[in-house]
Every structure is written in structure tokens, then in C-alpha cells.
Motif scaffolding. Structure first.
Motif, short mmCIF file in Angstrom:
data_model
loop_
_atom_site.label_atom_id
_atom_site.label_comp_id
_atom_site.label_asym_id
_atom_site.label_seq_id
_atom_site.Cartn_x
_atom_site.Cartn_y
_atom_site.Cartn_z
N LYS A 104 -23.87 -71.38 20.79
CA LYS A 104 -24.90 -70.78 21.66
C LYS A 104 -25.49 -69.52 21.01
O LYS A 104 -26.68 -69.23 21.22
N ALA A 105 -24.69 -68.81 20.24
CA ALA A 105 -25.22 -67.64 19.54
C ALA A 105 -26.28 -68.04 18.53
O ALA A 105 -27.25 -67.30 18.30
N ASP A 106 -26.13 -69.21 17.94
CA ASP A 106 -27.07 -69.67 16.92
C ASP A 106 -28.24 -70.46 17.51
O ASP A 106 -29.38 -70.33 17.05
N LEU A 107 -27.97 -71.29 18.51
CA LEU A 107 -29.01 -72.18 19.05
C LEU A 107 -29.59 -71.71 20.38
O LEU A 107 -30.60 -72.26 20.84
N GLY A 108 -28.97 -70.73 21.00
CA GLY A 108 -29.37 -70.33 22.34
C GLY A 108 -28.67 -71.17 23.38
O GLY A 108 -27.93 -72.10 23.07
N GLU A 109 -28.89 -70.84 24.64
CA GLU A 109 -28.25 -71.58 25.73
C GLU A 109 -28.75 -73.02 25.76
O GLU A 109 -29.92 -73.29 25.48
N PHE A 110 -27.87 -73.94 26.11
CA PHE A 110 -28.29 -75.33 26.30
C PHE A 110 -29.28 -75.38 27.47
O PHE A 110 -29.00 -74.86 28.56
N PRO A 111 -30.46 -76.00 27.29
CA PRO A 111 -31.48 -76.03 28.36
C PRO A 111 -31.12 -77.02 29.46
O PRO A 111 -31.73 -78.09 29.61
N PHE A 112 -30.13 -76.67 30.26
CA PHE A 112 -29.51 -77.58 31.21
C PHE A 112 -30.51 -78.22 32.20
O PHE A 112 -30.42 -79.41 32.49
N PRO A 113 -31.47 -77.47 32.75
CA PRO A 113 -32.40 -78.09 33.70
C PRO A 113 -33.20 -79.25 33.11
O PRO A 113 -33.73 -80.08 33.86
N THR A 114 -33.30 -79.32 31.77
CA THR A 114 -34.04 -80.42 31.15
C THR A 114 -33.14 -81.60 30.83
O THR A 114 -33.61 -82.62 30.31
N ILE A 138 -37.78 -83.23 26.90
CA ILE A 138 -37.39 -83.26 25.49
C ILE A 138 -36.55 -82.06 25.04
O ILE A 138 -35.77 -82.18 24.09
N PRO A 139 -36.63 -80.87 25.68
CA PRO A 139 -35.84 -79.74 25.16
C PRO A 139 -34.34 -80.02 25.04
O PRO A 139 -33.70 -79.57 24.09
N CYS A 140 -33.75 -80.76 25.97
CA CYS A 140 -32.31 -81.01 25.87
C CYS A 140 -31.99 -81.90 24.68
O CYS A 140 -30.99 -81.67 23.97
N SER A 141 -32.81 -82.90 24.42
CA SER A 141 -32.57 -83.76 23.25
C SER A 141 -32.80 -83.00 21.95
O SER A 141 -32.10 -83.22 20.95
N GLU A 142 -33.75 -82.08 21.96
CA GLU A 142 -33.96 -81.23 20.78
C GLU A 142 -32.72 -80.37 20.52
O GLU A 142 -32.27 -80.23 19.37
N TRP A 143 -32.16 -79.80 21.59
CA TRP A 143 -30.97 -78.96 21.43
C TRP A 143 -29.79 -79.79 20.93
O TRP A 143 -29.03 -79.34 20.05
N ILE A 144 -29.64 -80.99 21.46
CA ILE A 144 -28.54 -81.86 21.02
C ILE A 144 -28.70 -82.21 19.54
O ILE A 144 -27.73 -82.19 18.76
N ALA A 145 -29.92 -82.55 19.12
CA ALA A 145 -30.17 -82.85 17.71
C ALA A 145 -29.87 -81.64 16.84
O ALA A 145 -29.27 -81.77 15.76
N ASN A 146 -30.26 -80.46 17.30
CA ASN A 146 -29.95 -79.24 16.55
C ASN A 146 -28.45 -78.99 16.50
O ASN A 146 -27.91 -78.50 15.49
N SER A 147 -27.74 -79.32 17.59
CA SER A 147 -26.29 -79.14 17.59
C SER A 147 -25.63 -80.09 16.60
O SER A 147 -24.61 -79.75 15.98
N ALA A 148 -26.20 -81.29 16.44
CA ALA A 148 -25.66 -82.23 15.46
C ALA A 148 -25.82 -81.67 14.04
O ALA A 148 -24.91 -81.79 13.21
N ARG A 149 -26.96 -81.06 13.76
CA ARG A 149 -27.16 -80.43 12.45
C ARG A 149 -26.20 -79.26 12.28
O ARG A 149 -25.63 -79.06 11.19
N TRP A 150 -26.02 -78.49 13.33
CA TRP A 150 -25.14 -77.32 13.29
C TRP A 150 -23.71 -77.75 12.94
O TRP A 150 -23.06 -77.15 12.09
N VAL A 151 -23.22 -78.78 13.59
CA VAL A 151 -21.87 -79.27 13.33
C VAL A 151 -21.77 -79.84 11.92
O VAL A 151 -20.79 -79.60 11.20
N GLU A 152 -22.78 -80.58 11.51
CA GLU A 152 -22.77 -81.15 10.16
C GLU A 152 -22.76 -80.06 9.09
O GLU A 152 -22.01 -80.13 8.12
N ASP A 153 -23.58 -79.03 9.27
CA ASP A 153 -23.64 -77.95 8.28
C ASP A 153 -22.30 -77.26 8.11
O ASP A 153 -21.95 -76.84 6.99
N ARG A 154 -21.54 -77.14 9.18
CA ARG A 154 -20.28 -76.39 9.13
C ARG A 154 -19.05 -77.24 8.87
O ARG A 154 -18.08 -76.77 8.29
N HIS A 155 -19.08 -78.51 9.33
CA HIS A 155 -17.83 -79.28 9.31
C HIS A 155 -17.91 -80.62 8.59
O HIS A 155 -16.86 -81.18 8.29
#
Length: 454
Positions: free
Chosen positions: A148-158, A166-183
């Protein structure tokens, strides 16, 4: 051991691929593409459970997005513990076989307390003062604040409700990149829900779907390109297709007329008392689980169901699930399936003035059935977004209140799913560089295994 990413684009079918999905078209054209009969019911929780266990609905026990717990005498929808899904999971099989294997499970359902190495799932917090604080749950727990510090809060209402988009799917896709970059997980399971919203709200082929398709094509296409640039094999997957609908079916109102439903008066509003009712329906899109506390009514209830306009067939629970299985424990004694253009509501009241308070709210756990009308603001409310903003402010300040902005007009819904007997162009799809024959939802399990094994 290959590295693999499974991108689950909900609602994607051959009929949705076209001029508005150039990125997805380009990926599919270089892959083997299969359309296959969906799980039954063809809903998210059931389909995903078949994919990750390779077992039938009777064996893994996920007979819908929710069901009636006979022992607790309570309906339970959208639960999140992975322990509910019976059977060994694909990541456990691969971890046992392949030293060093890891898995990230990103927004696939039943994501809490799984044995995946990294997981993220939507999970509000409910303080004792009545607030509902939007948040996510992660494993490991410390990942929640880091991402959340890197991507911001998950846009739950979307993620669900009238503002779903689309904002929630964008956040999920960004979270997939975030996890891939680190792990760098060996296997990433990524859930992109966006297409599901528009298809239910507007219906397949509606003019509004043009932008919805373009949005998910951009998000999914960019994620596919990201994975491919890193040498990761991509599997594009979906769970079901969505049919045009125009006919809501209110089984519980029919059961009420028969005297089978018991209603409680709670503060002047009507509540369905499942435990005291002789027969009632738990609605889940185009499938309804019908439970009987009085089994002497079985044939009469079945006959009544078959006479309801819009009901295509009624299946016997014992025949569907078998004896002594997890599916038999949870599934209905009868299972009604609607016609292609119809779907089942949970509605049981006959006067909107005494509808339960949750009926006009986004309340996925309290309602005795799935409610796609939650995708709409009540057209009778002026400036509903302003009302929603005021409600959220009150919640942050610790005040109680109802976000009662949902209409009670089931005819607003234009798309639904759940049937397993559908046209090929409304079947779920799987696209990958190579895979064996897929004849049922459980076969996806083997496709994932073989992709990682190499």
C-alpha cells in the motif's frame, strides 16, 4: 521448472474477442485456444476451486459462491478461508515435486490461510464502533503495508457495487508486477474481474461494452507483455461467459405464497427465517439451491419449480453430488437452473416498504443470495455519489448509518451466468502456448501443472 502466470480475465469468451481487444487478440492468435464447458454452477468460487484442485464440485465442495449451512442454520456467502476448499491445491502438488517452487495467489478467491507463498485478497476491517474500513489482507502480513505504501490504497469501491470499474483491476495488475519484481514466484495466479461488471450491468453486445472491453484489453494486455518480457509463460483463462437476460425469477416469493417460507418481523422489516422455513431458495445467478427442512415436500417443491416460468430444469441434489461428499453436505436438495434469458433473485418480500434494511445496501454477506442489482445506484436518488461520499465520511468519524443506495428493481440486470449448458461462444476459454484437450473445468489443473513442469 518453468515460470508461469495464469491471468484470469473473468467473463472473457470467444464472443468478447474482437475489434476492441487487439492486445488479447494478438496473444490468442499465437496460442492454442480452447473453449470448454464451465464448472457447475458456472460461478467464480466453483470454477476457481475446480481449477486449483482438479476435482469436481462434489469433491471440493464449492457448490456456488455461497450455500446454506444446515448445521448452523445460516446462509454463508463469499467466505474467504482456503480450508473450505477440499482437496490438494495445485501449488502444494508442485511444491512437493519441485524444490524451490513458489506461488503467488493474487485476488483469486478463498485466499486467506492458503499455503501459497504470497497472497492478497480484499478484506475490510470492522471495528466495534460500526465502521467498515476498506482494506486488503495479505500473506505475509507485513506485505500489506509495504504494497500500500508503494501502490496506494486498494480502490475497494471499484471492486464491487455501483462504482465497480477498471481501477481495481489496474491495482491488481500492478500488485502482480510488484510481487514479481520482489519475489519472482514460479507460479502467479492473477484475477482481473473488470469485464464481469459491465457484462452483468449492460449485457453482452451493449454499446457500453465497447469501452469496458477496451479497458480490460489494455490492463490484461500490458500485464501479458510484462510477463513475456521476463520470460514467463502466460496462460490466459476465464471462468464463464455471460448471457443476455431480461427475466428475473423470485422463487422465494413463490414459496411464500405456498406457505413454505417463514418471515420474522424485525423492527418493522421482514427477515427470512431459513431455519424455520419448510423450503427456501439460495439464489446464485442462474442457479438456485433449494433446501428443504420438510423432506415430505420434495416432489411438490420440484413440481412447483418446473412450473415456474423461466426455470429450464431441476436437478436432484443426490444425483449431482452423490452420497457423503462435501458437495452433498453443502448443496441444495434440489437445484433449479434458469433458462438462458433468466436468472434468480433472493427476494422474498412482497412489499418494498418492509424489505430488509440490507436490501438497499451493498451487503454481500447478509443477503440470502447473490444480488447483481448492487451494481446499480437507485435512479430515484438524486446525486447518489454525493450521498455515498457523506456516508463514507460518517463512517470515518465513527457514526452508524446505512448506505441505502441500491434499487429493488431486478429488471435492471442485463447479463447473468451459472448455467453449464451454454453455446461455445459463451464458454470459458484457455489460451496458452500448448496444452492438452480440455473437456471440463477440472482439466485446467493439469494444464497448469504441465506448464510449470515444462
Amino acid at each position: 521448472m518453468n515460470r508461469v502466470a495464469v491471468i484470469n480475465v473473468v467473463g472473457l469468451t470467444k464472443s468478447q474477442l474482437g475489434e476492441d481487444t487487439p492486445r488479447l487478440n494478438a496473444f490468442v492468435e499465437k496460442c492454442a485456444l480452447s473453449a470448454f464447458p464451465p464448472a457447475f454452477p458456472a460461478v467464480t468460487c466453483t470454477a476457481q476451486s475446480s481449477y486449483v484442485t482438479g476435482r469436481s464440485e462434489a469433491e471440493h465442495g464449492i457448490v456456488g459462491n455461497g450455500w446454506y449451512d444446515r448445521e448452523a442454520a445460516e446462509h454463508k456467502f463469499w467466505k474467504q478461508s482456503n480450508h473450505i476448499v477440499k482437496g490438494e491445491k495445485v501449488w502444494d502438488v508442485l511444491r512437493r515435486e519441485l524444490p524451490g517452487f513458489t506461488c503467488a495467489k493474487l485476488f483469486w478467491w478463498y485466499n486467506m490461510y492458503s499455503t501459497a507463498d504470497w497472497s492478497i485478497t480484499p478484506r475490510p476491517m470492522y471495528p466495534a464502533d460500526g465502521r467498515k474500513v476498506f482494506d486488503v489482507y495479505t500473506h505475509p502480513m507485513g506485505m500489506r503495508e509495504e504494497i500500500k505504501a508503494d501502490l496506494g490504497e486498494f480502490p475497494f469501491p471499484t471492486f464491487w457495487g455501483p462504482m465497480a470499474g477498471i481501477p481495481c483491476s489496474e491495482w491488481i495488475a500492478n500488485s502482480a508486477r510488484w510481487v514479481e519484481d520482489r519475489h519472482q514466484p514460479t507460479l502467479s495466479l492473477v484475477y482481473l474481474p473488470h469485464l464481469d461488471y459491465g457484462l452483468q450491468k449492460y449485457g453482452p453486445g451493449a454499446p457500453e461494452m465497447k469501452k469496458e472491453l477496451q479497458d480490460i484489453d489494455r490492463v490484461a494486455g500490458e500485464l501479458i507483455e510484462y510477463y513475456e518480457q521476463r520470460g514467463i509463460e502466460v496462460i490466459l483463462l476465464s471462468e464463464y461467459g455471460i448471457s443476455k437476460v431480461s427475466k428475473p425469477i423470485h422463487l422465494n416469493r413463490i414459496f411464500r405464497e405456498k406457505g413454505w417460507i417463514i418471515i420474522k418481523d424485525e423492527l418493522g422489516l421482514e427477515q427470512l427465517d431459513c431455519g424455520a422455513s419448510k423450503a427456501f431458495a439460495i439464489a446464485d445467478h442462474q442457479v438456485a439451491h433449494v433446501y428443504l427442512n420438510d423432506m415430505s415436500l420434495l416432489e411438490e417443491v420440484k413440481k412447483t419449480l418446473l412450473e415456474v416460468e423461466g426455470v429450464e430444469e431441476v436437478r436432484m441434489g443426490k444425483e449431482l453430488w452423490g452420497e457423503g461428499t462435501p458437495g452433498a453436505e453443502r448443496g441444495g436438495d434440489l437445484v433449479a437452473v434458469s433458462e438462458e434469458n433468466a436468472w434468480f433473485t433472493y427476494y422474498y418480500w412482497t412489499d418494498d416498504a418492509v424489505a430488509p434494511d440490507y436490501a438497499r445496501c451493498i451487503d454481500i454477506h447478509r443477503k440470502p443470495g447473490y444480488d447483481p442489482v448492487e451494481l446499480f445506484f437507485d435512479p430515484a436518488i438524486k446525486n447518489p455519489k454525493v450521498k455515498a461520499a457523506k456516508f463514507l465520511l460518517k463512517k470515518k468519524l465513527g457514526f452508524r448509518g446505512l448506505l441505502d443506495v441500491i434499487p429493488l428493481d431486478a429488471t435492471l440486470v442485463k447479463g447473468s451466468h451459472g448455467r453449464d449448458k451454454v453455446r461455445e461462444d459463451e464458454m470459458p476459454i484457455l489460451a496458452s502456448t500448448k496444452h492438452g484437450e480440455i473437456t471440463k473445468a477440472e482439466d485446467v489443473f493439469q494444464v497448469i501443472l504441465e506448464a510449470v513442469r515444462g
